[in-house]
Design an enzyme around this catalytic site. Structure first.
Site, PDB file in Angstrom:
ATOM      1  N   HIS A   1      76.617  32.336  39.429  1.00  0.00           N
ATOM      2  CA  HIS A   1      75.869  31.237  38.806  1.00  0.00           C
ATOM      3  C   HIS A   1      76.249  30.965  37.351  1.00  0.00           C
ATOM      4  O   HIS A   1      75.759  30.038  36.752  1.00  0.00           O
ATOM      5  CB  HIS A   1      74.367  31.509  38.888  1.00  0.00           C
ATOM      6  CG  HIS A   1      73.893  32.540  37.919  1.00  0.00           C
ATOM      7  ND1 HIS A   1      74.043  33.875  38.140  1.00  0.00           N
ATOM      8  CD2 HIS A   1      73.304  32.428  36.706  1.00  0.00           C
ATOM      9  CE1 HIS A   1      73.559  34.544  37.123  1.00  0.00           C
ATOM     10  NE2 HIS A   1      73.110  33.700  36.229  1.00  0.00           N
TER      11      HIS A   1
HETATM   12  C1  UD1 Z   1      69.213  31.301  33.757  1.00  0.00           C
HETATM   13  C2  UD1 Z   1      69.599  32.188  32.586  1.00  0.00           C
HETATM   14  C3  UD1 Z   1      70.541  33.287  33.063  1.00  0.00           C
HETATM   15  C4  UD1 Z   1      69.947  34.047  34.225  1.00  0.00           C
HETATM   16  C5  UD1 Z   1      69.587  33.062  35.333  1.00  0.00           C
HETATM   17  C6  UD1 Z   1      68.958  33.756  36.519  1.00  0.00           C
HETATM   18  C7  UD1 Z   1      69.644  31.047  30.405  1.00  0.00           C
HETATM   19  C8  UD1 Z   1      70.525  30.566  29.321  1.00  0.00           C
HETATM   20  N1  UD1 Z   1      70.273  31.447  31.533  1.00  0.00           N
HETATM   21  O1  UD1 Z   1      70.389  30.637  34.163  1.00  0.00           O
HETATM   22  O2  UD1 Z   1      70.790  34.180  31.998  1.00  0.00           O
HETATM   23  O3  UD1 Z   1      70.886  34.991  34.712  1.00  0.00           O
HETATM   24  O4  UD1 Z   1      68.675  32.103  34.792  1.00  0.00           O
HETATM   25  O5  UD1 Z   1      68.844  32.899  37.613  1.00  0.00           O
HETATM   26  O6  UD1 Z   1      68.457  31.060  30.258  1.00  0.00           O
HETATM   27  N2  UD1 Z   1      67.171  24.953  38.748  1.00  0.00           N
HETATM   28  C9  UD1 Z   1      66.552  24.615  39.932  1.00  0.00           C
HETATM   29  N3  UD1 Z   1      65.378  25.254  40.228  1.00  0.00           N
HETATM   30  C10 UD1 Z   1      64.823  26.185  39.417  1.00  0.00           C
HETATM   31  C11 UD1 Z   1      65.478  26.502  38.211  1.00  0.00           C
HETATM   32  C12 UD1 Z   1      66.654  25.889  37.903  1.00  0.00           C
HETATM   33  O7  UD1 Z   1      67.023  23.785  40.695  1.00  0.00           O
HETATM   34  O8  UD1 Z   1      63.749  26.726  39.746  1.00  0.00           O
HETATM   35  C13 UD1 Z   1      68.442  24.278  38.388  1.00  0.00           C
HETATM   36  C14 UD1 Z   1      68.302  23.511  37.097  1.00  0.00           C
HETATM   37  O9  UD1 Z   1      67.939  22.211  37.336  1.00  0.00           O
HETATM   38  C15 UD1 Z   1      69.670  23.628  36.480  1.00  0.00           C
HETATM   39  C16 UD1 Z   1      70.225  24.919  37.030  1.00  0.00           C
HETATM   40  O10 UD1 Z   1      69.409  25.294  38.133  1.00  0.00           O
HETATM   41  O11 UD1 Z   1      70.499  22.595  36.911  1.00  0.00           O
HETATM   42  C17 UD1 Z   1      70.276  25.990  35.982  1.00  0.00           C
HETATM   43  O12 UD1 Z   1      68.975  26.438  35.584  1.00  0.00           O
HETATM   44  P1  UD1 Z   1      68.717  27.138  34.159  1.00  0.00           P
HETATM   45  O13 UD1 Z   1      67.394  27.751  34.159  1.00  0.00           O
HETATM   46  O14 UD1 Z   1      69.038  26.164  33.087  1.00  0.00           O
HETATM   47  O15 UD1 Z   1      69.811  28.265  34.017  1.00  0.00           O
HETATM   48  P2  UD1 Z   1      70.318  29.334  35.067  1.00  0.00           P
HETATM   49  O16 UD1 Z   1      71.712  28.965  35.426  1.00  0.00           O
HETATM   50  O17 UD1 Z   1      69.331  29.558  36.173  1.00  0.00           O
END
Ligand code: UD1
Length: 358
Positions: A206
């Protein structure tokens, strides 16, 4: 003493669970509120963790949802500042290195609330990771810092922290792993594919550096499948990666892309796998304790003990490195590894005891 426990993403729930359980089981006089920023909001990434890890529902949910780094940070800061204006705790406790942890730590500090950082002092030295920026920011303003290794403690002491601020206590993520190990459960895919112990791989990816560039992501996955000797590769996919791979069709019949698994099911799959291939940090710690070979598809790690002591190896992001690593595994030459000091299931209790004395 009143304390805010901040959570926002999947790994936070696992780490905070240990502290919540220790607060209850030690009958601690510390009063706490669980504050969920809402960074992760899908049931599979959030609610299922509260249910399975037996953590009470968050007292407050800031519901910030998705956005860019700056949008998420800003939304969390604005929302948490409002909460602090209404009712200030004595301490704000953050775990790990995610955006939610950094945003709440900074907001608390500026509102004159003391900051506690659990999992302090680790560094990848890779400034392209948002997590590295978050770690440095949180550690620089934290008043009390709890570390997972003696090396992290040493690093903090050499970088301006004092002995009465830094405590080597072990690993809260491992507390939760050990507490729930007997409850790990088979996901549906186990029977569906008639899986057998040590006869499949688990893959998780991820990190933006691995998944945001479709061409290299496809190359990496293809190389894994080509070298997996026909064993199934189970890929519980993170929403970030799912968005990128939406349109892609792989021709490999042994690749199974599935929804994210719940905590108990995911760790069942890891504990019974031949190996885990990942770009996560926390999973390398869990694999080390479960004694499962772990390939880290990153060029750096902030958790070197998973390599020097545990079962993890840094394979890098170049697809060419997959083949030799797979050969080593199939030849039976993967190291056995052992368990780092104080990763013993008692870290939460140690932290609570120290907090009570602050
Ligand atoms: C975040 C953390 C990372 C951790 C990971 C665990 C930061 C900088 N990164 O990364 O360190 O290892 O979480 O999973 O905080 N999304 C969904 N549903 C959700 C949450 C997110 O669809 O419930 C999508 C968002 O729209 C976005 C993507 O997933 O496009 C990334 O989500 P985000 O929370 O920004 O960062 P992660 O890549 O999950």
């Amino acid at each position: 003493m009143k304390i805010d426990l901040i959570v926002g993403t999947r790994p936070n729930f696992v780490k905070i669970a240990s502290l919540v359980h220790s607060l209850h089981f030690t009958n601690s006089p510390i009063k706490y509120r669980i504050i969920h920023t809402g960074q992760h909001y899908d049931d599979q990434l959030s609610q299922s963790f509260f249910d399975q890890l037996e953590i009470s529902k968050p007292d407050i949910n800031l519901k910030v949802g998705s956005g860019s780094q700056a949008e998420q940070t800003a939304a969390i800061m604005v929302a948490y500042e409002k909460i602090l204006k209404e009712k200030k705790p004595d301490f704000c406790l953050v775990v790990g290195d995610v955006t939610s942890s950094m945003a709440c730590a900074v907001t608390a500090k500026k509102s004159l609330v003391k900051v506690i950082h659990v999992e302090a002092g680790i560094r990848s030295m890779d400034w392209e990771m948002p997590e590295e920026v978050n770690r440095v920011l949180i550690d620089s303003i934290a008043d009390s810092l709890f570390t997972t290794t003696p090396e992290a403690t040493q690093f903090l002491l050499e970088n301006g922290k004092t002995k009465n601020q830094v405590f080597f206590v072990g690993n809260t993520m491992i507390d939760t792993l050990l507490k729930f190990q007997s409850k790990f459960r088979q996901p549906e895919i186990w029977n569906h594919l008639a899986l057998k112990k040590s006869n499949y791989f688990i893959l998780t990816l991820h990190r933006p550096s691995n998944v945001d560039e479709l061409k290299s992501l496809k190359l990496l996955i293809s190389e894994i499948l080509k070298n997996a000797q026909g064993l199934p590769v189970i890929f519980p996919i993170h929403p970030r990666t799912a968005k990128i791979l939406k349109e892609v069709k792989f021709s490999f019949s042994d690749l199974y892309i599935i929804e994210p698994l719940s905590y108990l099911e995911f760790n069942y799959m890891v504990a019974n796998s031949k190996a885990i291939i990942t770009d996560s940090g926390g999973i390398t710690e869990e694999a080390t304790v479960l004694g499962i070979p772990c390939f880290t598809l990153r060029n750096t790690t902030e958790r070197p003990e998973t390599i020097t002591i545990g079962t993890n190896e840094l394979i890098g992001t170049n697809p060419k490195n997959i083949k030799p690593a797979m050969e080593k595994l199939f030849d039976g030459n993967w190291k056995k590894g052992s368990i780092p000091a104080k990763w013993d299931g008692k870290t939460g209790d140690r932290i609570i005891k120290i907090l009570e004395g602050l």
